[in-house]
Design an enzyme around this catalytic site. Structure first.
Site, PDB file in Angstrom:
ATOM      1  N   TYR A 128       0.841  -1.194   0.000  1.00  0.00           N
ATOM      2  CA  TYR A 128       0.000   0.000   0.000  1.00  0.00           C
ATOM      3  C   TYR A 128       0.879   1.248   0.000  1.00  0.00           C
ATOM      4  CZ  TYR A 128      -3.269   3.533   1.602  1.00  0.00           C
ATOM      5  OH  TYR A 128      -4.024   4.677   1.720  1.00  0.00           O
ATOM      6  N   SER A 141     -35.911  22.280  -5.182  1.00  0.00           N
ATOM      7  CA  SER A 141     -36.657  21.435  -4.257  1.00  0.00           C
ATOM      8  C   SER A 141     -37.974  21.029  -4.912  1.00  0.00           C
ATOM      9  CB  SER A 141     -36.899  22.165  -2.950  1.00  0.00           C
ATOM     10  OG  SER A 141     -37.418  23.433  -3.231  1.00  0.00           O
ATOM     11  N   LEU A 142     -38.753  20.252  -4.207  1.00  0.00           N
ATOM     12  CA  LEU A 142     -40.012  19.756  -4.774  1.00  0.00           C
ATOM     13  C   LEU A 142     -41.181  20.292  -3.977  1.00  0.00           C
ATOM     14  CD1 LEU A 142     -39.072  15.973  -5.198  1.00  0.00           C
ATOM     15  CD2 LEU A 142     -39.298  17.673  -7.018  1.00  0.00           C
ATOM     16  N   LYS A 160     -38.933   8.527  -2.331  1.00  0.00           N
ATOM     17  CA  LYS A 160     -38.253   9.751  -1.931  1.00  0.00           C
ATOM     18  C   LYS A 160     -37.301   9.387  -0.802  1.00  0.00           C
ATOM     19  CE  LYS A 160     -38.985  14.631  -0.956  1.00  0.00           C
ATOM     20  NZ  LYS A 160     -38.137  14.803   0.213  1.00  0.00           N
ATOM     21  N   GLU A 171     -29.125  10.991  -4.019  1.00  0.00           N
ATOM     22  CA  GLU A 171     -29.229  11.098  -2.571  1.00  0.00           C
ATOM     23  C   GLU A 171     -28.159  10.267  -1.886  1.00  0.00           C
ATOM     24  OE1 GLU A 171     -31.656  13.126  -2.062  1.00  0.00           O
ATOM     25  OE2 GLU A 171     -32.308  12.963   0.039  1.00  0.00           O
ATOM     26  N   LYS A 224     -42.714  12.101 -11.225  1.00  0.00           N
ATOM     27  CA  LYS A 224     -42.108  12.974 -12.232  1.00  0.00           C
ATOM     28  C   LYS A 224     -42.741  12.680 -13.587  1.00  0.00           C
ATOM     29  CE  LYS A 224     -37.708  12.705  -9.806  1.00  0.00           C
ATOM     30  NZ  LYS A 224     -36.358  12.106  -9.782  1.00  0.00           N
TER      31      LYS A 224
END
Ligand code: IVH
Length: 705
Positions: free
Chosen positions: A52, A98-99, A132, A190, A306
């Protein structure tokens, strides 16, 4: 086939073209990031530390040859701990909006009606219905298929640059796969934390005496905004892609096709998303989502509808900050009313005190709730919940039920405000003081100071004591510890060393399943091997809050011997000003440590346990850093590219000579060693009038030139 790490490390950077260097750096970044994940997150490295390090050295070598190719997210900049600056600002290519919310079937039907009115459509409109996700949104900028920047939403127009942190997520491709991606695209989605990961994170935080998060969303947000991306890497954050911002060209004709495209490029997309038609489709999709919600393993707080066709989305456009083509149908808050039967006080494994509401059983969102958190004494007072009250209970973020507040109209006569206990329910009945932060501010946390003497905390303390970086006793892992603890053999660390000498117990051990002569011999050998212990491990093993490894080393060096340390701690407990001043002057020590040490050693039972332990041990004096070198005691900052050694080598060398290496330049800095490409740090050094050396001058100074 990728070359083995060794082969890569051995090839020379000198003969490389710029294009080759760029390609090698990109590959190294991905490879190192993957190893970082395996190491930090999975605890399962697949290469040796040496290999490494070789990858890291290779990366540095190439960067030193091509300093202008050093990228902001280079592994060389990610090593070490904190990036000193907070996150810089990133302007999104197109704003992150935003929604609008919908709360009922009627709202959903009205959404469909509005879409058709606006577009003057007779026909049935197709929509996507997507879960969501209850996390936080992020925007990922890809150029030529490579992740170049990742940002939080911020105020929608400008977010924070959290590229290094986002790069630690497995589900965020560093390079897009498949084909058809625009040359430039901001992929949006998200960042979230699953229920299991959330529970594990909180359990670990609780065990370490750190703050816990109230729900997965807060935990995800906190984890993403860490200054040290290694911490983010350990948090097992996940990512669902569901939208995009700026693109250099179109790549799909519908939202549904876009989701498939995102998936084909290597993103995770929500499998529960579907394409539905007309108002009925919207309502059905919502019902299905409600039904799968408890089985998802992550939080969702509704369904996003949507309009599927992107040309229609285009025509529908936006009203202020929300699109006219989408709406969030929110689940109703999962609340219920019940009676608060009692408030119990729980002592966490590190002594943190949590009030717990005992409730008459009630179903909240399909789950029977009998306990709920009341968080802390301040919350109880603020909400003024009283025993006997009818209270509103809510399942926050689907996981921890909490008491929202009392229903005042239903308060029984004579209900008294709750009096928070002043003492721990443990047999020691320690006074419960509010905890203070490093800066001396009071927090809402109350803690029992019983430590090893508090039965609620003992086992956890012992776990720390035997852990790898403390006493690291071979043959005494978690399992054995718990078994011995249950038999009442171990109450405090000294008991471990007494056990090794206790023939009667060792013989009894032979009767336990899985213990034979050999394992008993190994166990006693493991314990005996640690009877001689370096002072810093001894200090760290005591498990004083805020005394981590580095602090323990600082204290060990400062005091030199166990005798001096123990004598000083007695004085610190008495708040002797000279002793406090002495400790304060040590490297790595601040107010939090002094406060914690004073609290710990002020308790008789702790002092007794430490004394008993010390009597079992031979504690080695601390190794003293050199004081007779040209740089002893000086604070050094290395900046820019080094040509004759790597950063790590330079740091190790400086430290071996008694210097302290820091990553940021301040008034406390004595020497700045600047190589090619040095930027803001060099400028600060000049402004502060600090001594600036070239690498060669530095090597001459330390006698290695
Ligand atoms: S679309 C222009 N789809 O909800 C709209 N958002 O209130 C872009 N969210 O900030 C967002 N799941 O954090 C969209 N499937 C999904 C989503 C989703 C969660 C969040 C996102 C956004 C917020 C909007």
């Amino acid at each position: 086939m990728p070359k083995s790490p060794k082969a890569k490390a051995d090839a020379s950077a000198d003969g490389m073209s710029e294009a080759e260097a760029l390609e090698a750096l990109t590959a190294l970044a991905d490879e190192i990031a993957a190893h970082d994940l395996r190491y930090h997150r999975d605890d399962a490295p697949t290469i040796s530390d040496g290999d490494y390090d070789a990858l890291k050295r290779r990366n540095t070598e190439i960067e030193e040859r091509f300093p202008h190719l050093v990228r902001e997210n280079s592994p060389s900049l990610r090593v070490g701990a904190a990036r000193a600056e907070q996150f810089s600002a990133v302007e999104h290519g197109t704003p992150m909006l935003s929604l609008d919310n919908a709360f009922s079937d009627e709202d959903a039907l009205e959404f469909d009606a509005r879409v058709r009115r606006f577009l003057r459509l007779e026909e049935v409109v197709a929509y996507t219905a997507e879960p969501k996700i209850d996390g936080l949104s992020a925007s990922l900028r890809y150029e030529d298929g490579r992740l170049v920047q990742g940002a939080t939403r911020g105020d929608g127009r400008v977010g924070e640059d959290v590229t290094a942190n986002l790069r630690t997520l497995d589900e965020i491709p560093k390079r897009l796969s498949g084909s058809g991606w625009p040359a430039v695209i901001e992929v949006r989605g998200e960042v979230y934390l699953g229920h299991e990961e959330f529970a594990a994170l909180n359990a670990a935080a609780e065990a370490a005496g750190q703050r816990t998060y109230v729900n997965p969303r807060n935990a995800a947000a906190g984890s993403l905004r860490q200054i040290d991306s290694k911490i983010t890497a350990g948090r097992r954050l996940r990512f669902f892609a569901y939208a995009w911002g700026l693109t250099s060209g179109p790549f799909a004709e519908s939202q549904w096709a876009a989701l498939q495209a995102l998936k084909s490029w290597g993103f995770a997309t929500t499998p529960q998303s579907e394409r539905v038609e007309g108002p009925e489709g919207l309502l059905d999709a919502y019902r299905r989502m409600e039904a799968v919600r408890p089985k998802l393993g992550f939080d969702i707080d509704g369904v996003v509808y949507k309009v599927d066709r992107l040309d229609w989305q285009q025509r529908l456009g936006f009203v202020s900050r929300s699109p006219r083509w989408a709406v969030a149908r929110k689940f109703p808050a999962e609340q219920a009313r019940t009676i608060l039967e009692a408030i119990d006080i729980q002592v966490g494994r590190t002594g943190a005190i949590t009030p717990v509401a005992r409730l008459s059983p009630v179903t909240v969102g399909g789950v029977v709730v009998v306990n709920a958190t009341l968080h802390n004494a301040d919350e109880i007072a603020r909400k003024d919940v009283r025993i006997g009250d009818t209270v509103i209970v809510q399942r926050a973020g689907d996981v921890i039920p909490q008491v929202v507040g009392p229903v005042l109209e239903a308060r029984p006569e004579g209900a008294e405000p709750f009096e928070f206990p002043t003492h721990c329910p443990c047999p020691l009945e320690t006074p419960l003081a509010r905890e203070t932060t490093a800066s001396g501010a009071e927090t809402v946390v109350r803690r029992c100071t019983g430590e090893f003497a508090c039965p609620f905390q003992r086992l956890q303390h012992l776990r720390h004591f035997v852990s790898r970086r403390a006493f690291d006793i071979e043959g005494l892992g978690e399992k054995q510890l718990a078994a011995f603890y249950e038999r009442g053999w171990l109450k405090e660390p000294a008991d471990i060393f007494r056990l090794a000498l206790d023939q009667a117990k060792l013989e009894e051990l032979l009767s336990i399943d899985g213990y034979g002569e050999t394992s008993v011999r190994n166990l006693t050998a493991g314990i005996e091997a640690r009877r001689t212990i370096p002072l810093d491990r001894f200090i760290y093993g005591l498990g004083v809050r805020h005394i981590g490894e580095t602090t323990a080393v600082g204290m060990a060096r400062g005091y030199g011997t166990a005798q001096a340390f123990l004598a000083a701690m007695d004085k610190i407990a008495e708040r002797d000003p000279e002793a406090i001043e002495e400790l304060d002057a040590f490297d790595q020590i601040g107010t939090a440590v002094i406060e914690a040490a004073a609290a710990y050693f002020a308790e008789d039972h702790n002092r007794r346990a430490v004394q008993a332990l010390a009597e079992q041990l031979t504690i080695q004096d601390a190794e003293q850093p050199k004081t007779d070198t040209a740089v002893a005691g000086k604070t050094v900052v290395f900046t820019g590219a080094l040509e004759r050694m790597t950063r790590d080598e330079a740091k190790a060398q400086a430290e071996a000579l008694g210097a302290k290496v820091s990553s940021s330049v301040s008034k406390k800095t004595d020497i700045v060693v600047a190589g090619p490409g040095a930027g803001s740090k060099l400028k600060t050094a000049a402004e502060l009038g600090l001594q600036v050396l070239t690498e060669d001058e530095w090597l001459a100074l330390v006698g290695a030139g």
